[in-house]
Write an enzyme that holds these catalytic residues in place. Sequence first.
Site, PDB file in Angstrom:
ATOM      1  N   PRO A 182     -16.670  -9.410 -29.893  1.00  7.27           N
ATOM      2  CA  PRO A 182     -16.405  -8.728 -30.443  1.00  7.27           C
ATOM      3  C   PRO A 182     -15.223  -7.290 -29.481  1.00  7.27           C
ATOM      4  O   PRO A 182     -15.019  -7.433 -28.304  1.00  7.27           O
ATOM      5  CB  PRO A 182     -17.130  -6.991 -30.793  1.00  7.27           C
ATOM      6  CG  PRO A 182     -18.954  -8.032 -30.248  1.00  7.27           C
ATOM      7  CD  PRO A 182     -17.836  -9.595 -29.655  1.00  7.27           C
ATOM      8  N   GLU A 183     -14.112  -7.586 -29.753  1.00  4.14           N
ATOM      9  CA  GLU A 183     -13.010  -6.822 -28.581  1.00  4.14           C
ATOM     10  C   GLU A 183     -12.405  -5.372 -29.818  1.00  4.14           C
ATOM     11  O   GLU A 183     -12.809  -5.453 -30.684  1.00  4.14           O
ATOM     12  CB  GLU A 183     -11.603  -8.029 -28.601  1.00  4.14           C
ATOM     13  CG  GLU A 183     -11.549  -9.346 -28.216  1.00  4.14           C
ATOM     14  CD  GLU A 183     -10.944 -10.495 -27.567  1.00  4.14           C
ATOM     15  OE1 GLU A 183      -9.492  -9.729 -27.871  1.00  4.14           O
ATOM     16  OE2 GLU A 183     -11.395 -11.148 -27.784  1.00  4.14           O
TER      17      GLU A 183
ATOM     18  N   ARG B 247     -26.935 -12.850 -26.816  1.00  5.18           N
ATOM     19  CA  ARG B 247     -27.174 -13.296 -25.185  1.00  5.18           C
ATOM     20  C   ARG B 247     -27.071 -12.187 -24.414  1.00  5.18           C
ATOM     21  O   ARG B 247     -27.283 -12.234 -22.944  1.00  5.18           O
ATOM     22  CB  ARG B 247     -25.404 -13.874 -25.152  1.00  5.18           C
ATOM     23  CG  ARG B 247     -25.706 -15.367 -24.944  1.00  5.18           C
ATOM     24  CD  ARG B 247     -24.059 -16.168 -24.968  1.00  5.18           C
ATOM     25  NE  ARG B 247     -24.151 -16.484 -26.333  1.00  5.18           N
ATOM     26  CZ  ARG B 247     -22.869 -17.410 -26.282  1.00  5.18           C
ATOM     27  NH1 ARG B 247     -21.629 -17.660 -25.248  1.00  5.18           N
ATOM     28  NH2 ARG B 247     -22.572 -17.540 -27.328  1.00  5.18           N
TER      29      ARG B 247
END
Length: 271
Positions: free
Chosen positions: A2-3, A111
């Site tokens: 996600p940016e 993660r």
Amino acid sequence: MPELPEVETLVTELACALGNQKISGLEIRNPSLLETPRSWFEKEIPGRKIVRVGRRGKFISVYLSEGLVLWFHLGMTGQLLLKESLPSATHVHFILSFEDSTQRLFYRDVRRFGRIVLTSDEEEAFPKAVRELGPEPWDWAPEAFVSFVKGRRARIKSLLLDQRVVAGLGNIYADESLYRAGIHPLRRAEEVPRTRLSRLHQSICEVLQEAIECGGSSIDDYLHLDGAKGQFQEFHQVYGRTGGGCVACGTPIRKIKLSGRSSSYCPRCQK
DNA sequence: GAAGGCCTGGAA
DNA sequence: TTCCAGGCCTTC
């Protein structure tokens, strides 16, 4: 990962779905993602209303009644999903439930590079990484952006990834912007011609805007609030296209390492 | 300014 | 079995 466009998409959806909702409870399954004490979340969040949802860089800010802000950073694999239940409850770390809804907000992160922070709504109290963020890309005056970059010796790609310079770019959109502007990722910032830096600023704004209109890029894990995929990955010109032909000249897209991060570029179009 | 660490699943 | 993906942070 996600940016800015992915986060912006989620923020719009969250604002629409959760505006004015009263939080009835929360469940913390993995406190390691919390940057502020667990007891504070448990004591302060239930009973508050969501008054506004915003974004700064890649941070999501959920403004709660009576002066609190709940921050989410999704890291690489973070997801926010609003559903009654999840098909797979693995890697779910944080859940909010609401008074007038059977749906719950699930924070899932394989993660675990994400983080969750609770602060007051006074700017001095915001997370350090938020306070140090550079301007949103379109809040940079183009001439100021050019002058700032011209004064830096770092490699141009490293500068674009530095959130203190410009907020919200990650590996995907940095590579795509550099491609559109015809700049080699390893080029030193100070040696890029001013006209090209001006073009770079414009490319950044354009590629982000187009990605937002597509609901972001779904590469590995990113999903909309309802679990649907974004579509902008279909339009990537260099990211994830190593070995494929450049859309402009046909030269195979090359991949190199820059301080541990991969960079994809066209060796002919980017100088 | 560069490099290593955190973290896990999937590919090589 | 090893390597790779990359957000951000810490350390050199």
